[in-house]
Design an enzyme around this catalytic site. Sequence first.
Site, PDB file in Angstrom:
ATOM      1  N   GLU A 115       0.845  -1.211   0.000  1.00 57.26           N
ATOM      2  CA  GLU A 115       0.000   0.000   0.000  1.00 57.26           C
ATOM      3  C   GLU A 115       0.869   1.245   0.000  1.00 57.26           C
ATOM      4  OE1 GLU A 115      -1.879  -3.436   2.023  1.00 57.26           O
ATOM      5  OE2 GLU A 115       0.004  -2.347   2.238  1.00 57.26           O
ATOM      6  N   ARG A 152      27.509  -9.220  -4.779  1.00 61.49           N
ATOM      7  CA  ARG A 152      28.366 -10.154  -5.517  1.00 61.49           C
ATOM      8  C   ARG A 152      29.406  -9.406  -6.370  1.00 61.49           C
ATOM      9  NH1 ARG A 152      27.324 -10.787 -10.801  1.00 61.49           N
ATOM     10  NH2 ARG A 152      28.255 -12.850 -10.957  1.00 61.49           N
TER      11      ARG A 152
END
Length: 238
Positions: A115, A152
């Site tokens: 919301e 990463r």
Amino acid sequence: MRIDVLTVLPGLFDCFLKEGVIGKAISSGKVEVKVHNIRDFTTDKHRVVDDVPYGGGPGMVLKPEPIFRAYDELTKEGEKPYVLLTEPWGEKFNQEMAVELSKKPRLMIICGRYEGVDERVKSLVDREVSIGDYVLTGGELPAMVIMDAVLRLIPGVLGNLESLRADSFSDRGLLGYPNYTRPAEFRGMKVPEVLLSGHHKKIESWRKEQSLRKTLERRPEIIENLKRKGLLTKEELE
Ligand SMILES: Oc1ccccc1-c1ccno1
């Protein structure tokens, strides 16, 4: 790199921060990730973090005060973070953005809710980010996707796979080449001869051609984008 995550569901991050490449990167101290429960920055007895929207309508909206209190507390010291808000309607996350974010010394990720968050929270935000055109119950999974793709890329996180990561292919968002492992033939399906040849130049050329072909077939817009930015070499364009 340090990342602070603001969420109403901190437990969702437990496994993500303990397991695999990300877990090792954190336990080795290569990166620092702190997850903060927005509820801990409320001041009322019931630790209220959301409320009904002004003007009516369904669902609840995350209140601004606890998020601002968390931001103020967490930015008292050290470098100001680059602040992301995960939102269904945000800028589409991609590898290019992951590379850009991986160069920031500090990030803060505010996990939105379906919301939404009070609009005034966006005065703290540098980038509203979506991971795709679909609706989730909250911004925690998008936050994990973003952290995985960004962390990463931090030097040392991939360890001995670092050389692979440095391949400019994935950093340019090109799709990967086909991978095979033993056996050389399985249920009549053979591994391409070139991969058994031991001829590294031919193998590299085959993989590059496969990656470009797959990207052109499945995601032509990536090729167009790289062309426009001059990020494809003359031989790659042939
Ligand atoms: O669907 C969402 C709900 C809350 C916060 C983020 C998202 C979302 C959807 C896709 N990317 O982010």
